[in-house]
Design an enzyme around this catalytic site. Structure first.
Site, mmCIF file in Angstrom:
data_model
loop_
_atom_site.group_PDB
_atom_site.id
_atom_site.type_symbol
_atom_site.label_atom_id
_atom_site.label_comp_id
_atom_site.label_asym_id
_atom_site.label_seq_id
_atom_site.Cartn_x
_atom_site.Cartn_y
_atom_site.Cartn_z
ATOM 1 N N HIS A 82 0.841 -1.196 0.000
ATOM 2 C CA HIS A 82 0.000 0.000 0.000
ATOM 3 C C HIS A 82 0.870 1.238 0.000
ATOM 4 O O HIS A 82 1.841 1.322 0.745
ATOM 5 C CB HIS A 82 -0.910 0.011 1.241
ATOM 6 C CG HIS A 82 -1.886 1.146 1.214
ATOM 7 N ND1 HIS A 82 -3.079 1.075 0.544
ATOM 8 C CD2 HIS A 82 -1.820 2.382 1.743
ATOM 9 C CE1 HIS A 82 -3.714 2.218 0.658
ATOM 10 N NE2 HIS A 82 -2.972 3.038 1.385
ATOM 11 N N ASP A 161 -14.714 2.890 7.595
ATOM 12 C CA ASP A 161 -13.650 3.695 6.974
ATOM 13 C C ASP A 161 -14.180 4.420 5.747
ATOM 14 O O ASP A 161 -13.853 5.581 5.511
ATOM 15 C CB ASP A 161 -12.457 2.820 6.589
ATOM 16 C CG ASP A 161 -11.477 3.626 5.753
ATOM 17 O OD1 ASP A 161 -10.915 4.604 6.297
ATOM 18 O OD2 ASP A 161 -11.314 3.331 4.561
ATOM 19 N N ARG A 168 -13.854 12.903 6.407
ATOM 20 C CA ARG A 168 -12.569 13.584 6.690
ATOM 21 C C ARG A 168 -12.158 14.464 5.527
ATOM 22 O O ARG A 168 -11.611 15.551 5.707
ATOM 23 C CB ARG A 168 -11.470 12.531 6.961
ATOM 24 C CG ARG A 168 -11.595 11.900 8.336
ATOM 25 C CD ARG A 168 -10.707 10.676 8.428
ATOM 26 N NE ARG A 168 -9.337 10.958 8.117
ATOM 27 C CZ ARG A 168 -8.506 10.104 7.501
ATOM 28 N NH1 ARG A 168 -8.921 8.910 7.147
ATOM 29 N NH2 ARG A 168 -7.270 10.438 7.268
ATOM 30 N N SER A 183 -7.267 4.084 9.050
ATOM 31 C CA SER A 183 -7.992 3.971 7.782
ATOM 32 C C SER A 183 -7.314 2.928 6.884
ATOM 33 O O SER A 183 -7.964 1.997 6.379
ATOM 34 C CB SER A 183 -8.007 5.353 7.107
ATOM 35 O OG SER A 183 -8.353 5.269 5.762
ATOM 36 N N LYS A 187 -8.588 -1.467 6.367
ATOM 37 C CA LYS A 187 -8.910 -2.078 5.067
ATOM 38 C C LYS A 187 -7.960 -3.234 4.775
ATOM 39 O O LYS A 187 -8.349 -4.284 4.278
ATOM 40 C CB LYS A 187 -8.764 -1.044 3.942
ATOM 41 C CG LYS A 187 -9.874 -0.021 3.932
ATOM 42 C CD LYS A 187 -9.691 0.972 2.804
ATOM 43 C CE LYS A 187 -8.570 1.936 3.078
ATOM 44 N NZ LYS A 187 -8.858 3.343 2.961
HETATM 45 N N1 URA Z 1 -5.340 6.453 2.257
HETATM 46 C C1 URA Z 1 -6.321 5.890 2.989
HETATM 47 O O1 URA Z 1 -6.819 4.812 2.668
HETATM 48 N N2 URA Z 1 -6.735 6.518 4.093
HETATM 49 C C2 URA Z 1 -6.222 7.709 4.501
HETATM 50 O O2 URA Z 1 -6.640 8.211 5.508
HETATM 51 C C3 URA Z 1 -5.196 8.296 3.717
HETATM 52 C C4 URA Z 1 -4.759 7.637 2.595
#
Ligand code: URA
Length: 434
Positions: A82, A161, A168, A183, A187
């Site tokens: 990621h 999320d 947000r 966040s 995931k």
């Molecule tokens: N990527 C995400 O999935 N969440 C965030 O808060 C920032 C970047």
């Protein structure tokens, strides 16, 4: 549980109890806690921060707000990567098929571009027919067949999320280390992987503006993942200039195909190999980084990674003929070079300004519901330290109208600096946190 008492506690700098965090997130997911109270709590967290324990509970509560993917039928080690987001970051498109053809499974749930940062799903959707909305059963079938699949977050995966991220985005609470960490990790943990490699970016084109903040975010996520029993590594990388030479969806797919043919730009190849090498060592497929890099380089150069990419595209409904003939991808009506003002060396190719130019062209979103123009963006970007002569293009703007071309041009003028003296290129990769 009285939501405003929890908000007041965090506002006043106190730690939240596990039960408070879980009740708040459950209530928000069900719709019993309204957006205005969730926004207030997010702002209190933004200013007061959270302890490692609080972030771990927040992550777990968000992960458990929905379905957990059962990947137990996949026998190969499952590993994902990621990135915290940047400009020209097409690493996932190259890396997923590359590591998959070296023996691991890659269940990758990716995001869309928001703000100035690009999104893997938007890039893939520039391939006609490519579906990013597969259900979990089909997602698992694609992984079983070709080793990797890249789709979007489903409605049932970490829904807390999904709601909170959108909130947000419009309440000024995105760049908060605890909120970003929870966040991303909620995931990733819901996705059922054994190991995760993080590319945590800092610089003008990233959420974290300094290496110190990126390191703190990387540390937080590595701790959460390790505590959940996952193999974890994070690399802190520079996002002050775009990655590779393109920014914009179809243009980045063309650069992806070139890279999978063994002709990628040095920075993009280097970071992809390094992240991929950590994926192979964390899962025990390779004994060390050097051996992993050798195997990956071979798979990139002999066409195996390209074949796997082609297979994934076809399995997800995409027109895989674009891989042999990239001219089938969307092309913009206008291509205008940005000429260098004098002779010298590129001193800056500012990622933030190039990201803003892409937004002005329509390559990204200003609001979640905006449609992106897959054809537009910037190509031929010169990199810091490269020599340039007066009038030579430092980049090419791809626009679909005169109005968007005019809107993008000022950002491109400010993006580049040309120095009369040689400029040392910055180090792309910094600290590795395991
Ligand atoms: N990527 C995400 O999935 N969440 C965030 O808060 C920032 C970047």
């Amino acid at each position: 549980m009285v939501p405003q008492w929890i908000i007041e506690k965090k506002r006043d700098g106190e730690s939240l109890a596990e039960a408070d965090i879980r009740a708040f997130i459950d209530g928000y997911t069900r719709g019993d806690i309204p957006d205005y109270q969730m926004s207030a709590l997010a702002m209190a967290i933004y200013f007061q921060g959270m302890s490692t324990e609080e972030v771990a509970v927040l992550t777990d509560a968000m992960m458990r707000s929905g379905e957990l993917v059962d990947t137990s039928a996949i026998t190969r080690p499952k590993v994902d990567k990621h990135s915290t987001g940047g400009i020209g970051d097409k690493v996932s498109l190259i890396l997923a098929p590359l590591v998959a053809c070296c023996g691991v499974a890659v269940p990758m749930l990716s995001g869309r571009g928001l703000g100035i940062t690009g999104g893997t799903l938007d890039k893939l959707e520039s391939i006609p027919g490519y579906r990013t909305d597969l259900d979990i059963d089909r997602f698992l079938e694609v992984i079983d067949t070709c080793g990797c699949s890249i789709i979007g977050q489903t409605a049932t995966l970490a829904p807390a999320d999904k709601k909170l991220y959108a909130l947000r985005d419009v309440t000024g609470t995105v760049p908060s280390i605890p909120l970003i960490a929870a966040s991303i990790m909620s995931k990733k943990l819901a996705e059922g992987m054994d190991a995760l490699v993080l590319d945590v970016k800092w610089g003008s084109g990233a959420f974290m503006k300094t290496p110190a903040l990126a390191t703190e975010l990387a540390d937080t996520m590595v701790r959460i993942g390790t505590a959940a029993g996952k193999g974890m590594a994070a690399i802190v990388t520079d996002m002050n200039q775009p990655l590779g030479r393109t920014a914009g969806n179809a243009l980045e797919v063309v650069e992806t195909i070139e890279t999978l043919r063994g002709n990628g730009p040095a920075d993009l190849v280097d970071i992809t190999l390094e992240l991929a090498a950590h994926m192979l060592t964390l899962t025990g497929i390779a004994p060390d980084i050097a051996i992993a890099r050798d195997r990956l380089t071979a798979a990139l150069n002999d066409g195996r990674a390209l074949d796997t990419f082609k297979e994934m595209v076809a399995l997800q409904g995409g027109d895989c003929a674009v891989i042999d003939d990239p001219s089938r991808l969307p092309v913009a009506a206008h291509q205008k070079p940005c000429p260098a003002p004098g002779d010298g060396f590129i001193g800056a190719a500012d990622a933030e300004a190039i990201g803003r130019a892409c937004i002005a062209l329509g390559a990204g979103r200003q609001r979640v519901e905006d449609r992106v123009d897959h054809a537009v963006g910037i190509s031929g970007i010169l990199k810091i330290g490269e020599p340039v002569s007066q009038g030579q293009p430092m980049a090419i703007i791809h626009a679909n109208s005169q109005a968007t071309l005019d809107a993008a041009r000022p950002f491109m003028v400010t993006a580049f600096q040309v120095s009369a003296d040689p400029v040392v290129p910055p180090d792309l990769m910094g600290k590795v946190i395991t």
